[in-house]
Design a protein around this motif. Structure first.
Motif, PDB file in Angstrom:
ATOM      1  N   THR A 144       0.818  -1.218   0.000  1.00  0.00           N
ATOM      2  CA  THR A 144       0.000   0.000   0.000  1.00  0.00           C
ATOM      3  C   THR A 144       0.850   1.266   0.000  1.00  0.00           C
ATOM      4  N   SER A 216      -1.214   2.594  -5.222  1.00  0.00           N
ATOM      5  CA  SER A 216      -0.138   2.072  -4.382  1.00  0.00           C
ATOM      6  C   SER A 216       0.824   1.255  -5.231  1.00  0.00           C
ATOM      7  N   PRO A 255      -6.336   0.554   2.525  1.00  0.00           N
ATOM      8  CA  PRO A 255      -6.285  -0.127   1.225  1.00  0.00           C
ATOM      9  C   PRO A 255      -6.534   0.869   0.097  1.00  0.00           C
TER      10      PRO A 255
END
Lengths: 256, 98
Positions: A144, A216, A255
């Protein structure tokens, strides 16, 4: 006569010279206005020719000046910084029917414009080894991890051989060896004072675009892998580090 | 789940990228070098866009602080009448009278 009338007449040769003009020596003001109007448009065409050098070489002086003239009338500068004049020129080329037979032309123009933008982009130092080591120490957050890339960095995805065509016109490649319709992806970035143009695989281009869009590391890498299972993450991360092109590592546990 | 998504494989990639000398993906500019003193007046390379003042502004032929991109390995073989060595140089120099 208002300033707006004067400006409108400057950029539309079908309009008459603004009313109320006078010449100091008694010559015809309408004639003198036409000279001035011509100087304005020619200076804008010259500015585009300075920035889009390879584009000009690809189509020749006459074709280039014709399309540049239409662009200059349609999109006069919005800023006094002439270095950035022509941001919309690649799109204009793309929508210009006479250029339809040259599908690579707009993308070469895009590459040339991105080089100018890269040249003038802000200086931002790349992350050091300590920052990378810190990110590595917190391995669980790597998927992430966000990465901020250097402001000069951009990607041009093309269905044409945009890098090879450009390089051939820098004397780097032999033009006769270039197949214009082979898809290529260009990476443009400034390292120190040098603007560099690199040819990268399409998956690497997708990886960089994902990172720039805020994805990410894990997500950008997965996206690149879905395009090409041979995507080489080590190679591109190595290149980015070597060129000081990663300017921040942004750990996050949310997330993405 | 794709293997690149695992934290361990990302760590491996980032760690390796840090330690190995990076293999450039491709570098068309790599076989060029900046060569000082071989540009003719007004022909020096410097791409900063319209309205900027550095491209094509060298005042004299073979100006010692103006450079051109030339194929790698050819700079110091290119004649430069103003250069103390008689050839282009990889760094700025003060011109001698041609």
């Amino acid at each position: 006569m208002s300033q707006q009338d004067f400006a409108a007449a400057l950029l539309d040769p079908d309009l008459p010279a603004p009313a109320g003009l006078a010449a100091w020596n008694g010559s015809d003001p309408a004639q003198r206005f036409r000279v001035y109007r011509n100087n304005v448009i020619v200076s804008l065409i010259d500015a585009l020719a300075d920035t889009f050098e390879v584009t000009l070489e690809l189509v020749g002086e006459e074709f280039f000046r014709a399309i540049a003239r239409l662009y200059a009338y349609a999109c006069p500068p919005q800023s006094r910084l002439m270095a950035f004049y022509g941001a919309g020129f690649p799109d204009f080329i793309e929508s210009f029917p006479p250029a339809a037979g040259l599908p690579y032309l707009a993308d070469v123009a895009r590459l040339e414009y991105r080089r100018i933008v890269a040249y003038h982009a802000a200086d931002v130092p790349g992350v050091g080894a300590e920052a990378v080591a810190a990110a590595l120490a917190d391995e669980a957050t790597l998927p992430t991890l966000g990465m901020t890339l250097h402001p000069s960095l951009s990607v041009v995805v093309s269905t044409s051989a945009v890098v090879s065509l450009w390089a051939a016109h820098q004397g780097i490649l032999d033009l006769s060896t270039v197949a214009p319709d082979a898809p290529e992806t260009a990476l443009i970035l400034r390292h120190g004072l040098n603007v560099e143009v690199l040819q990268i695989p399409a998956a690497v281009g997708a990886f960089l675009c994902e990172l720039q869009a805020g994805a990410s590391l894990g997500r950008a890498a997965a996206e690149a892998m879905s395009i090409d299972t041979d995507f080489n993450l080590v190679s591109i991360l190595g290149l980015l580090l070597q060129k000081s092109a990663i300017t921040a590592l942004n750990p996050t546990r949310s997330p993405t | 789940m794709n293997k690149t998504l695992t934290a361990a494989s990302l760590a491996f990639a980032l760690g390796t990228a840090m330690t190995v000398a990076a293999t450039p993906v491709a570098a068309p500019m790599a076989d060029k070098e900046k060569c000082f003193g071989v540009a003719l007046k007004g022909k020096n390379d410097c791409k900063a866009g319209a309205g900027t003042t550095c491209a094509g502004t060298s005042k004299i032929d073979y100006q010692g602080n103006s450079w051109s991109l030339v194929p790698k390995g050819t700079c110091e073989k290119t004649a430069s009448p103003t250069s103390p060595t008689g050839h282009g140089q990889m760094a700025e120099f003060k011109e001698r009278k041609a």
